[in-house]
Structure formats: structure tokens, C-alpha cells
Design an enzyme around this catalytic site. Structure first.
Site, short mmCIF file in Angstrom:
data_model
loop_
_atom_site.label_atom_id
_atom_site.label_comp_id
_atom_site.label_asym_id
_atom_site.label_seq_id
_atom_site.Cartn_x
_atom_site.Cartn_y
_atom_site.Cartn_z
N HIS A 1 -12.41 -57.29 30.25
CA HIS A 1 -11.91 -58.58 30.76
C HIS A 1 -11.94 -58.61 32.28
CE1 HIS A 1 -7.97 -56.94 32.02
NE2 HIS A 1 -8.00 -56.25 30.89
N CYS B 1 -7.90 -50.86 29.04
CA CYS B 1 -8.95 -51.88 28.99
C CYS B 1 -10.01 -51.58 30.04
CB CYS B 1 -8.37 -53.27 29.24
SG CYS B 1 -7.46 -53.94 27.83
#
Length: 143
Positions: free
Chosen positions: A98, A114
Site C-alpha cells: 500500500h 506491510c
């Protein structure tokens, strides 16, 4: 006999053909943890190499081979104070690729697990995966 194809039908056929070609293309995303980089290839041709941030000490970005299972233009992390995660591509449980506003940290391991990208690069990758399809996308994370 003069057979004429209406213009709107011709456009529909042309568009359907190009959409089918795009959907058949493969996207290969390779994240190298030791280098903090992401390489993206489309049908085997290099598309981009971008700096990323993956898990800092005490956390883990899971090595392995994955396919995206969810794309969310804007996601908010319930686990981490509703932090915005633009252009999220979820590939395993709560792990995603992301965008981040902390672009100064790209190239260093600072996340909770992440894979962070600049917002522009995250938008580009999201668009590629969306147009070619998650089924035609592989995400490989290597040490």
C-alpha cells in the site's frame, strides 16, 4: 452486397479485444527484503523498480509467493489507529502492499509487516493489478 458494421459495434469489438489482451497479461511483483526494493514486470518485461519499506525489527513481512485476494482503493488499519493505507493490495491475511505518506523512510525496514510504497507508485501498481486482474498477478517476497 454491401455489409456495413455500425461504428458503435466496431468500437465495442475493438475494446473487447484490447480488454481481453490486457486481462491475459501477467504481472510479476518481486519484493527483495534485503534490498528494500520492488521489481514489477508485465509479461516478463521490466516495468519498474521502486524502493519499499517492509517490516522493522520485531515484526515480519512473510516471504513466499502469493496472489492478491483483495484490492481496496482506501483502507484504514483497525490494528494501527486507523492509519490510512491507500491503494491496498492484500496478499496474505492482513498483509498488504500500500501507499504511505512516510516516503522519507522508503528503502528502510520500518513497517509492521506491510510493504509500503510511495503513493504514486502504489497507485500505478494498483492500476496494473486492477486492469490485468489479481488472478494474473503474482507477488513474490524473498529475503
Amino acid at each position: 452486397m454491401n455489409a456495413r458494421v455500425p461504428f458503435h459495434l466496431l468500437l465495442a469489438v475493438l475494446f473487447a479485444g484490447s480488454a481481453a489482451d490486457r486481462a491475459g497479461a501477467s504481472i510479476a511483483v518481486r519484493i527483495q527484503l534485503s534490498q528494500q526494493t520492488m521489481n514489477v514486470a508485465v509479461d516478463g518485461a521490466d516495468f519498474a523498480t521502486w524502493p519499499v519499506s517492509t517490516a522493522r525489527r520485531g515484526y515480519r513481512t512473510p516471504p513466499g509467493s502469493y496472489q492478491p485476494y483483495s484490492l481496496q482503493r482506501m483502507h484504514y488499519s483497525r490494528l494501527y489507529d486507523y492509519t490510512p493505507m491507500p491503494y491496498s493490495i492484500f496478499f496474505r491475511g492482513g498483509y498488504a502492499i500500500h501507499g504511505t505518506t512516510e516516503i522519507r523512510n522508503l528503502g528502510r525496514p520500518v513497517s509492521h509487516g506491510c510493504v509500503r510504497l510511495s503513493p504514486e507508485n502504489a497507485r500505478s501498481l494498483f492500476g496494473l493489478v486492477q486492469s490485468h486482474g489479481p488472478r494474473n498477478t503474482t507477488i513474490e517476497i524473498v529475503e
